[in-house]
Motif scaffolding. Structure first.
Motif, PDB file in Angstrom:
ATOM      1  N   GLU A 164      37.677 -37.385 -13.291  1.00  0.00           N
ATOM      2  CA  GLU A 164      38.499 -36.987 -14.436  1.00  0.00           C
ATOM      3  C   GLU A 164      37.702 -36.299 -15.536  1.00  0.00           C
ATOM      4  OE1 GLU A 164      41.550 -40.779 -13.885  1.00  0.00           O
ATOM      5  OE2 GLU A 164      39.751 -40.958 -15.110  1.00  0.00           O
ATOM      6  N   GLN A 165      36.386 -36.508 -15.540  1.00  0.00           N
ATOM      7  CA  GLN A 165      35.585 -35.981 -16.646  1.00  0.00           C
ATOM      8  C   GLN A 165      34.152 -35.769 -16.187  1.00  0.00           C
ATOM      9  OE1 GLN A 165      35.373 -38.714 -19.955  1.00  0.00           O
ATOM     10  NE2 GLN A 165      35.265 -37.086 -21.462  1.00  0.00           N
ATOM     11  N   VAL A 166      33.530 -34.702 -16.694  1.00  0.00           N
ATOM     12  CA  VAL A 166      32.112 -34.441 -16.454  1.00  0.00           C
ATOM     13  C   VAL A 166      31.400 -34.447 -17.800  1.00  0.00           C
ATOM     14  CG1 VAL A 166      30.426 -32.696 -15.736  1.00  0.00           C
ATOM     15  CG2 VAL A 166      32.410 -33.162 -14.302  1.00  0.00           C
ATOM     16  N   VAL A 167      30.262 -35.132 -17.844  1.00  0.00           N
ATOM     17  CA  VAL A 167      29.445 -35.202 -19.059  1.00  0.00           C
ATOM     18  C   VAL A 167      28.094 -34.556 -18.771  1.00  0.00           C
ATOM     19  CG1 VAL A 167      28.325 -36.715 -20.735  1.00  0.00           C
ATOM     20  CG2 VAL A 167      30.573 -37.330 -19.804  1.00  0.00           C
ATOM     21  N   GLN A 168      27.652 -33.680 -19.659  1.00  0.00           N
ATOM     22  CA  GLN A 168      26.325 -33.073 -19.561  1.00  0.00           C
ATOM     23  C   GLN A 168      25.496 -33.550 -20.747  1.00  0.00           C
ATOM     24  OE1 GLN A 168      24.834 -31.004 -17.209  1.00  0.00           O
ATOM     25  NE2 GLN A 168      22.987 -31.261 -18.454  1.00  0.00           N
ATOM     26  N   VAL A 169      24.371 -34.197 -20.459  1.00  0.00           N
ATOM     27  CA  VAL A 169      23.486 -34.676 -21.522  1.00  0.00           C
ATOM     28  C   VAL A 169      22.309 -33.711 -21.637  1.00  0.00           C
ATOM     29  CG1 VAL A 169      22.047 -36.571 -22.344  1.00  0.00           C
ATOM     30  CG2 VAL A 169      24.174 -37.063 -21.106  1.00  0.00           C
ATOM     31  N   ASP A 170      22.267 -32.992 -22.723  1.00  0.00           N
ATOM     32  CA  ASP A 170      21.325 -31.902 -22.995  1.00  0.00           C
ATOM     33  C   ASP A 170      21.565 -30.730 -22.051  1.00  0.00           C
ATOM     34  OD1 ASP A 170      19.982 -32.631 -25.350  1.00  0.00           O
ATOM     35  OD2 ASP A 170      18.827 -34.124 -24.255  1.00  0.00           O
ATOM     36  N   ALA A 171      21.006 -29.586 -22.417  1.00  0.00           N
ATOM     37  CA  ALA A 171      21.391 -28.315 -21.796  1.00  0.00           C
ATOM     38  C   ALA A 171      20.993 -28.250 -20.331  1.00  0.00           C
ATOM     39  CB  ALA A 171      20.735 -27.160 -22.553  1.00  0.00           C
ATOM     40  N   THR A 172      21.865 -27.643 -19.523  1.00  0.00           N
ATOM     41  CA  THR A 172      21.500 -27.340 -18.148  1.00  0.00           C
ATOM     42  C   THR A 172      20.429 -26.240 -18.152  1.00  0.00           C
ATOM     43  OG1 THR A 172      23.258 -25.695 -17.996  1.00  0.00           O
ATOM     44  CG2 THR A 172      23.768 -27.907 -17.198  1.00  0.00           C
ATOM     45  N   PHE A 173      19.678 -26.171 -17.063  1.00  0.00           N
ATOM     46  CA  PHE A 173      18.637 -25.159 -16.959  1.00  0.00           C
ATOM     47  C   PHE A 173      19.192 -23.819 -16.489  1.00  0.00           C
ATOM     48  CE2 PHE A 173      16.229 -29.178 -16.064  1.00  0.00           C
ATOM     49  CZ  PHE A 173      15.587 -29.220 -17.286  1.00  0.00           C
ATOM     50  N   SER A 174      20.415 -23.827 -15.945  1.00  0.00           N
ATOM     51  CA  SER A 174      20.999 -22.575 -15.456  1.00  0.00           C
ATOM     52  C   SER A 174      22.509 -22.605 -15.602  1.00  0.00           C
ATOM     53  CB  SER A 174      20.635 -22.344 -13.985  1.00  0.00           C
ATOM     54  OG  SER A 174      21.331 -23.255 -13.145  1.00  0.00           O
ATOM     55  N   ILE A 175      23.103 -21.425 -15.662  1.00  0.00           N
ATOM     56  CA  ILE A 175      24.563 -21.310 -15.729  1.00  0.00           C
ATOM     57  C   ILE A 175      25.161 -21.670 -14.377  1.00  0.00           C
ATOM     58  CG2 ILE A 175      26.484 -19.750 -16.254  1.00  0.00           C
ATOM     59  CD1 ILE A 175      24.057 -18.117 -17.732  1.00  0.00           C
ATOM     60  N   ALA A 176      24.474 -21.312 -13.298  1.00  0.00           N
ATOM     61  CA  ALA A 176      24.957 -21.654 -11.961  1.00  0.00           C
ATOM     62  C   ALA A 176      25.124 -23.160 -11.824  1.00  0.00           C
ATOM     63  CB  ALA A 176      23.987 -21.134 -10.904  1.00  0.00           C
TER      64      ALA A 176
END
Length: 711
Positions: free
Chosen positions: A323-335
Motif C-alpha cells: 500500500e505504501q513505499v517509503v524512501q529514507v534519504d535519496a536514491t542513487f539513481s532515478i531508475a
C-alpha cells in the motif's frame, strides 16, 4: 489481438477473468505473432510485461519438436523462482514443460530435461556460463533449436560487466543454434533504448514497444535532521505512526540502515502494543528467511507489515499488495526510484503512494531532483563499455574451456564473431591472448591452445561463472541456525553487537578459517555495527539539484519543515550571482579555506579528486554535496585548477603510475587485475574516471563568489 492467440492461451485468459488485455500486451501480440524482430517491451512495473511476451510466444512456437524452444533469463534466482509459478500455470494450458535451471534448482529436474529436451527453461547468465564450460554438449542438445530468449529486467544488465557477459553468452548460444533465435527484453526503467537494443546483437532488427501510461501517484517529502550516526528518534516515531496500519516497503540506502530501521520500528511497535510484522530483507539475510518474508507478504491479506529492504525487493518479485513505499534519504539513481515507486499500487486503479524522509538538506535536495526528473520522464542512460578488456579476458578462457582447446585462429574468429567485443581491435585481442599464454593461464602446445596451469585454478572454480565481484562474507550463525552473511570488517570482534535479520546480536566467536561469526541475542544496549556502501550519482541529477536552487516554484509535495529547509537553501544560494547554470559554480570563502560546489556526477568528481591529489593539492572532497574544500582563498582554487590541468595534459603517464602504486584502483573489476597495465588503464579511463568530462568542465568553469564574500 485476442483472437490471434491460440485457443489454450485464450482459455487461460478467460479462466483468469481478465476483462481486457493491457496496452503492452496488445502491442506485443501483434509484433511477435506478425513478425520476426527482436523486441524491447518497456512499460511500468506491474503492467503485464511477462504475459506480454509469453502469451504470443506460446501461441506461435511449436513445442512438439524436440529441444528447448524458449529461454527465460533473469538477473536473480529469487525472480526465477517467483516467475516459475506464473509461467508454469500458463504453460499447463498447453502441456508445455517449464524447468528452473540454476544452482539451487532440482538436479533431478535438470537431468530429466537433458534426457528429454523440451519446453521452456528459466535460467541465470551464470548457469549458462557453467553449462557451456562444463557440459557444452548439453548446451547443444538443449538449445540448438531454440526460437526465443526472454530477458527479464533487461535494464539491470545494461551498463554492467554482467551485461557484457550476457551479450557474449547470447552470441555463443547463437553459434550453437541451427537457425536464429529472437530476443525479447522486458523492463520498466530503460533510460537509453539504443543500449537496450544493442543487447540483442542486431540493432537494425530490434524494435522498442513503449507504453508511456503512468500510474497516479501521491508523494510527500519530510525532513528530520541527523544528529550523530543514528536516525533521529523523531523520524522513527513519525515513520511508525505513518505506516503502522499499512503494508509497507521501506527502502534505505544500505543494509546497515535497513537493519537499524527494522529493529527500532519493531521496538516502538512492541512498546505501544502494535503489530510484530517488522522484517529486514537484503542480500545478507539468510535465503530461507528472505523466502519466508516474501511468502508472508504475498499470502498475508489481513495484517499490516513493514519490510525494510534494499535492492533485493526493487526488482519484480511478487510480494502481493503493497500500500505504501517509503524512501529514507535519496536514491542513487532515478531508475532505482522508478522501480521502488512501482512496488506500491500494483493493482489496476490503485494509486502509488510514496513517502520520502531526508536526514540532511543535500539528501532532501537530491531526492527532490530525482523525483522531478522522474516526473519529467528522464531516466539516466546506462551505457555499456565499448572496450571491456576484462570480460574479454574471461571469455577467452571460457571459449577455450568450452571447446576443450582450439587453435589461436579459431579463438580469434570466435571473438571477432562475438558482438559483445565488436569494438575491440584485433591487435588488442592478440595482446591479451599472448598475455594469457605468458602467465600460464593458457598453454600453447603445437598449434593448440589449452587451459594452462594457472588457468585451471580459475576455470574449475565456481567463482569463474560470474563476472561481478562478491564481498568476502562471513556466515552469521546462532547455534545451528543460519541468520545470514555479512561482509567482514576489522570492527567485527568478540563482544561487539551487530544488526541482522531485524534483530541485535552479540558476537561470541569469530572463526576466520571457517569464515563464520557465532552470535547470541544481545540485550546490553551497546551500539551495533553499521554496514553498507553508496553508489555513483549521474551528472544530470546534480545539475537538476543546482537548477532547483534557482527556481522559485513552490513544491507542493514538501511537508514542513522540509519546505523551510528548501527555502533556506534557496535563500543561501541566491547570494551567488549564478548567470549560467552550465558554467558558473558557487565558491564559498571561509576563514582559512574555500568550498567549491561542482554539482557534477560522481565520475567527474572522482576524476577531479585524482587530478588534485596527483598534483599535490590538499583538498577535501565530500560526495553528498559534491563539494571540494581547499586551504586558502580563491587564488588557491585557481592554482589548484592550473596544476590539475598540467596533470590532465599527461594523464596516461600519471594513471599508469597510480595503477602501479595502488593496484586497488582497479578493484571494481573482478578480472582486470590479470590484464596488461595499458588495458587496466583503459578500463579506468572508460568506466571509473571521466577525464574528458573533467576537461570540458574545467574549460568552462567560472567559480562565483558568494556576495557575502565580496567587498
Amino acid at each position: 489481438m485476442y483472437e490471434l492467440l491460440s485457443e489454450p492461451v485464450r482459455r487461460y485468459i478467460r479462466d483468469k477473468r481478465w476483462e481486457v488485455l493491457r496496452p503492452i500486451q496488445l502491442a506485443a501480440i501483434g509484433k511477435i505473432l506478425g513478425g520476426e524482430e527482436n523486441l524491447i517491451l518497456a512499460s511500468r512495473t506491474a503492467s503485464g510485461k511477462t504475459e506480454a511476451a509469453f502469451l504470443p510466444i506460446l501461441s506461435k512456437v511449436d513445442f512438439s519438436a524436440a529441444g528447448v524452444k524458449v529461454l527465460y533469463i533473469s538477473p536473480l534466482i529469487a525472480l526465477i523462482n517467483d516467475q516459475f509459478n506464473r509461467v508454469e500455470e500458463l504453460c499447463q494450458y498447453l502441456d508445455v514443460k517449464v524447468t528452473k535451471w540454476h544452482g539451487e534448482a532440482s538436479k533431478g529436474e535438470k537431468n530429466k530435461l537433458v534426457k528429454n529436451p523440451q519446453g521452456i527453461v528459466l535460467i541465470t547468465p551464470e548457469s549458462i556460463e557453467a553449462m557451456l564450460a562444463n557440459a557444452p554438449h548439453n548446451a547443444v542438445n538443449l538449445f540448438s533449436t531454440m526460437q526465443y530468449v526472454v530477458i527479464d529486467e533487461i535494464h539491470s544488465f545494461i551498463g554492467s560487466d554482467r551485461g557484457i557477459q550476457l551479450k557474449s553468452l547470447l552470441a555463443r548460444l547463437q553459434g550453437l543454434n541451427v537457425g536464429k533465435f529472437l530476443v525479447v527484453g522486458l523492463s520498466a526503467t530503460i533510460g537509453d533504448y539504443d543500449s537496450a537494443k544493442k543487447m540483442t546483437g542486431d540493432v537494425a532488427n530490434t524494435k522498442v514497444l513503449l507504453d508511456k501510461n503512468a500510474k497516479e501517484m501521491e508523494a510527500e517529502f519530510r525532513f528530520f535532521e541527523m544528529e550523530g550516526v543514528d536516525l533521529p528518534i523523531e523520524l522513527l516515531k513519525d515513520l511508525y505512526l505513518s505506516t503502522r496500519n499499512n503494508k509497507v516497503l521501506i527502502f534505505p540506502n544500505s543494509r546497515g540502515r535497513a537493519e537499524e530501521i527494522a529493529v527500532k520500528l519493531s521496538k516502538l511497535s512492541a512498546r505501544v502494543g502494535g503489530h510484530g510484522n517488522y522484517f529486514s530483507h537484503h542480500s545478507s539475510v539468510d535465503k530461507e528467511l528472505r523466502e519466508y518474508i516474501e511468502t508472508f507478504a504475498k499470502t498475508n491479506v489481513r495484517y499490516p507489515f513493514a519490510i525494510t529492504c534494499t535492492s533485493t525487493l526493487e526488482l519484480g518479485i511478487d510480494i502481493g499488495s503493497v500500500e505504501q513505499v517509503v524512501q529514507v534519504d535519496a536514491t542513487f539513481s532515478i531508475a532505482s526510484l522508478v522501480q521502488r515507486i512501482g512496488r506500491s499500487g500494483r493493482r489496476e486503479g490503485e494509486i502509488s503512494k510514496l513517502l520520502f524522509y531526508a536526514t540532511d538538506k543535500w539528501s532532501l535536495l537530491q531526492s527532490l531532483a530525482c523525483f522531478a526528473l522522474y516526473r519529467e520522464g528522464y531516466i539516466e542512460p546506462l551505457v555499456s563499455s565499448a572496450k571491456p578488456y576484462d570480460i574479454l579476458w574471461h571469455q577467452l578462457l571460457a571459449y577455450v574451456k568450452q571447446l576443450s582447446g582450439c587453435s589461436k585462429s579459431v579463438l580469434l574468429s570466435k571473438i571477432q564473431a562475438n558482438y559483445a567485443f565488436r569494438d575491440i581491435k584485433l591487435e588488442a585481442v592478440v595482446d591479451i591472448i599472448e598475455h594469457l599464454i605468458t602467465h600460464d593461464f593458457l598453454e600453447q602446445i603445437g598449434g593448440e591452445l589449452i587451459i594452462g596451469v594457472e588457468g585451471e585454478w580459475i576455470v574449475n572454480s565456481r567463482d569463474f561463472y560470474s563476472v561481478f565481484k562478491t564481498e568476502a562474507n562471513y556466515k552469521v550463525v546462532n547455534y545451528d541456525r543460519s541468520i545470514g552473511e555479512i561482509p567482514f570488517s576489522p570492527q567485527i570482534d568478540l563482544d561487539q553487537n551487530l544488526l541482522l535479520a531485524a534483530k541485535i546480536w552479540k558476537v561470541i566467536e569469530v572463526d576466520h578459517k571457517a569464515k563464520k561469526i557465532a552470535v547470541i541475542p544481545a540485550n546490553d544496549g551497546k551500539k551495533p555495527l553499521f554496514f553498507g556502501a553508496g553508489a555513483d550519482i549521474h551528472p544530470r541529477i546534480r545539475e537538476r539539484m543546482l537548477e532547483m536552487l534557482y527556481e522559485s516554484a513552490i513544491i507542493s509535495e514538501l511537508a514542513e519543515p522540509a519546505g523551510e529547509v528548501v527555502r533556506e537553501m534557496r535563500k543561501e544560494f541566491q547570494g551567488y550571482r549564478i548567470e549560467s547554470l552550465t558554467d558558473d559554480r558557487p565558491l564559498l570563502l571561509k576563514d582559512s579555506s574555500c568550498q567549491l560546489f561542482s554539482f557534477q556526477g560522481s565520475r567527474i568528481n572522482k576524476s577531479l579528486s585524482f587530478l588534485f591529489k596527483t598534483s599535490g593539492t590538499e583538498v577535501q572532497y565530500t560526495e553528498h554535496n559534491s563539494s571540494f574544500v581547499f586551504s586558502g582563498g580563491k587564488q588557491a582554487v585557481d592554482l589548484a585548477i592550473a596544476k590539475a590541468r598540467e596533470v590532465l595534459a599527461d594523464i596516461d603517464f600519471h594513471l599508469e603510475n597510480a595503477v602501479i602504486a595502488q593496484p586497488g584502483l582497479i578493484d571494481f573489476s573482478k578480472w582486470a587485475l590479470h590484464l596488461p597495465l595499458k588495458y587496466k588503464c583503459e578500463i579506468l579511463l572508460e568506466r571509473y574516471f571521466d577525464f574528458s568530462g573533467v576537461a570540458g568542465f574545467l574549460d568552462s568553469l567560472n567559480p562565483v563568489l558568494h556576495s557575502g564574500n565580496l567587498e
